[in-house]
Design an enzyme around this catalytic site. Structure first.
Site, short mmCIF file in Angstrom:
data_model
loop_
_atom_site.label_atom_id
_atom_site.label_comp_id
_atom_site.label_asym_id
_atom_site.label_seq_id
_atom_site.Cartn_x
_atom_site.Cartn_y
_atom_site.Cartn_z
N ASP A 191 -3.53 -5.67 5.09
CA ASP A 191 -2.47 -6.32 6.13
C ASP A 191 -2.35 -5.77 7.14
O ASP A 191 -3.35 -4.64 7.65
CB ASP A 191 -1.19 -6.49 5.26
CG ASP A 191 -0.48 -5.02 4.99
OD1 ASP A 191 -1.03 -4.00 5.38
OD2 ASP A 191 0.70 -4.87 4.65
N ASP A 228 2.87 -4.88 -4.69
CA ASP A 228 2.34 -3.31 -4.35
C ASP A 228 3.67 -2.58 -3.93
O ASP A 228 4.67 -2.82 -3.53
CB ASP A 228 1.44 -3.41 -3.13
CG ASP A 228 2.32 -3.71 -1.76
OD1 ASP A 228 3.07 -2.97 -1.25
OD2 ASP A 228 2.44 -4.99 -1.53
#
Length: 669
Positions: free
Chosen positions: A352, A510
């Site tokens: 990301d 996460d």
């Protein structure tokens, strides 16, 4: 076979006799003193000594139940005597958990062996009922292990819900001011009164009632209400009573119609990559690392210290590579990201942008083309579109909020279009932001319409679980099919909460929280597989060149030699304690002397350190880190201990993840 029933209630301040020389807390601290003091007082069975309203209402119901020929056992959680059966002879005393703080409750209950006694007592029972206030619940270390066929049922206030509903087979009937007012019984005694109503319902046919409750604990509520109704103790019982005696089996319940189409498919934990490495050759006795080593090459990740990674994949943000040293970027270019991370081939890497790094900028610093190229160049498995966080002040300003919302959605659209045009090798993940359940749901609907089969929710890492729960409840009905995947960025909670999130559509998440907790805050530095947390023992390095000791010496708060002596004394005492050469009190004294010199919160630490040293959890853990370095894993001191403890915490959390995954597979199969 008849069900075996145990009720655990609390002691009460009101007693049959309250002499001026009744026992006080200090009398219970020494067994010899206790024995001598008891000889001065009249003895009573525990069942007859207490005269508080909860106890009296409960025991009246128990006597009537037994008079009908049925069996039930009563144990009392006493702040003086610990967990005792009703027939135990005791003397009058004045001690209560209600005026103790949480740390003292934990330590005092540990000395009394409350949890260990409870574990033994409940083994012979099928249904165990707890009539305890929150302070008394704190005296027990939850969750408590039970047989698979046992059920623990709590009559408790709403404030205790998070403490109680951590474990399967735990159920709760919510009882508070509303129930006391409705049933015309005092708040202090309402739990005893309502349990007596349950016993009244069971008197005629105990086996039938308890078997029904064992199969469906929610029936407790109906039995109680029916008993009260039939005895006409309520004048207005024709009113709607749906808000009374709320029954809970989960902290975040998910109704059948809200279970998402993709529930039961994936349950994967990703670890964010933040240069979390340690020196594999660190000398813990000398506190020495070879200064000439190259940490980027020499030092190792958590997954290298274990037989396999203690997570299902890695999340790496573009900003972490962009801001890395030249040497690190060069190694990544030469080796590739997977080899640099020393990660096995079968473990996926998600990329990301790292939105928190540019949260204060008007717009994200990246363009779709460069982000896609970054994902492709590094051969990542998953690539996330560019988002802009809507949290804190950016959420409160409607104009800014809406602008960031639209930027995130436009970037998701641009991302999937260019992904298709380039025929990229990674799987695209569309990230969405929002500020309430409806805004998140509309964003999800939009990215699904763009063709995404994988979506991530951003900006929720610091939100309360209740907020995330409401967002997922709103989203769940819009999950299109069983192949859809939903990721939560930065969110890791206890497994019962994560299971509820999974039922509502979450398939992966996460978090570095288990790792970071190793060196952040107090009370949660060392985690166990069973879910218990401990404080690590703070023994900072006494250095003349860096750190806290240098600062205090410069401020004129003692000589360096004084700190060094106390530091070494504390470390030596811990090692002797670990080898069982000295008593806990001697070890604790040495640790607290250094604490005091450093100006630490000695009083708060004492109880927490005592609990850790008494229980020696590092000896019970079989992970490679605890097995290799022993007591050093619980010493709060420098990267090589603190980060290893974080690796251990990640292992403990991942064990819980795998256990939950196995349970899910059994439920499906």
């Amino acid at each position: 076979m008849d069900k075996r029933i145990l009720v655990v209630t609390s002691c009460t301040g009101e007693k049959k006799q309250k002499p001026v020389n009744q026992l006080l807390l200090d009398d219970f601290k020494d067994l010899e003193v206790l024995k001598n003091r008891e000889s001065e007082l009249d003895k009573f069975t525990a069942g007859e000594l207490y005269t508080g309203s909860q106890h009296e209402a409960l025991m009246k119901g128990v006597r009537q139940y037994r008079d009908a020929g049925a069996k039930i056992d009563v144990n009392i959680l006493s702040a003086g005597y610990g967990l005792i059966p009703e027939e135990k002879e005791i003397v009058p005393y004045e001690v209560t958990f209600n005026n103790m703080d949480a740390n003292f409750i934990r330590r005092w209950a540990k000395q009394q062996g409350v949890t260990e006694d409870l574990k033994v007592r409940i083994q012979n029972y099928d249904l165990i009922f707890f009539l305890l206030g929150d302070k008394y619940l704190q005296a027990i270390e939850w969750p408590i292990s039970t047989r698979d066929d046992q059920k623990l049922i709590f009559f408790a206030g709403e404030s205790s819900k998070k403490r109680i509903l951590l474990e399967d087979r735990n159920y709760m009937l919510s009882i508070g001011e509303k129930e006391a007012k409705k049933f015309k019984f005092g708040l202090i005694g309402i739990k005893g009164f309502l349990f007596a109503q349950l016993l009244a319902a069971a008197r005629k046919n105990p086996d039938e009632v308890w078997t029904a409750i064992d199969q469906d604990p929610a029936l407790i509520r109906e039995y109680i209400l029916d008993t009260i109704n039939s005895e006409k103790q309520l004048e207005l019982f024709t009113e709607d009573n749906s808000g009374l005696l709320k029954f809970h089996s989960e902290l975040y319940p998910v109704a059948d119609h809200l279970v998402s189409k993709n529930s039961g498919k994936d349950f994967h934990f990703f670890m964010p990559e933040n240069d979390d490495r340690v020196d594999p050759n660190y000398d813990f006795l000398k506190d020495f690392s070879e200064k000439t080593r190259n940490p980027l090459v020499n030092d190792v990740y958590a997954h290298q210290l274990f037989d396999q990674p203690q997570y299902d994949g890695i999340l790496i943000s573009k900003v972490n590579i962009d801001n890395a040293t030249k040497q690190k970027r060069k190694l990544i270019e030469e080796m590739g990201i997977r080899k640099f991370l020393k990660l096995p081939e079968n473990y996926p890497i998600m990329g990301d942008c790292g939105a928190f790094s540019y949260i204060d900028q008007d717009e994200p610093p990246y363009k779709t083309e460069e982000v896609i190229q970054y994902y492709e160049d590094h051969e990542l498995n998953f690539g996330v579109s560019i988002d802009h966080l809507i949290v804190g002040p950016f959420q409160r300003d409607e104009k800014i909020r809406d602008y960031r919302y639209e930027i995130t959605l436009e970037n998701a659209k641009d991302f999937i279009i260019k992904h298709r045009e380039k025929n990229c090798g990674f799987l695209p993940v569309g990230v969405v932001q929002g500020w309430d359940p409806v805004s998140f749901r509309k964003a999800i609907e939009h990215v699904i319409s763009l063709g995404y089969t994988r979506v991530a929710l951003g900006g929720l890492a610091r939100e309360k679980s209740e907020v995330i729960y409401e967002i997922l409840k709103e989203i769940s009905p819009y999950i299109p099919n069983e192949d859809f995947r939903l990721h939560l960025f930065g969110v890791a909670r206890d497994m019962r909460t994560m299971r509820s999130f999974h039922k509502l559509g979450m398939t992966s998440f996460d978090s570095a929280s288990p790792l970071r907790r190793a060196w952040l805050g107090t009370g949660h530095n060392y985690h166990t597989v069973e879910g218990k947390h401990y404080t690590a023992i703070r023994i900072p390095e006494a250095s003349e060149t860096t750190g806290r000791v240098k600062k205090m010496v410069l401020e004129g708060k003692g000589e360096f030699s004084q700190y060094k002596v106390l530091e070494q004394k504390a470390l030596s005492a811990l090692r002797k304690f670990d080898r069982k050469e000295i008593h806990i009190d001697e070890a604790l004294k040495a640790i607290l002397e250094y604490d005091e010199m450093l100006g630490e919160n000695r009083e708060a630490h004492e109880d927490l350190y005592y609990e850790l040293l008494m229980e020696r959890p590092w000896e019970e853990c079989t992970c490679p880190i605890c097995s290799a370095i022993g007591i050093d894993v619980v010493i709060f001191r420098g990267n090589n201990r603190n980060r290893r403890r974080g690796f251990h915490n990640t292992y403990a959390y991942y064990c819980q993840v795998k256990d939950m995954r196995e349970k899910m597979m059994k439920d499906i199969g």
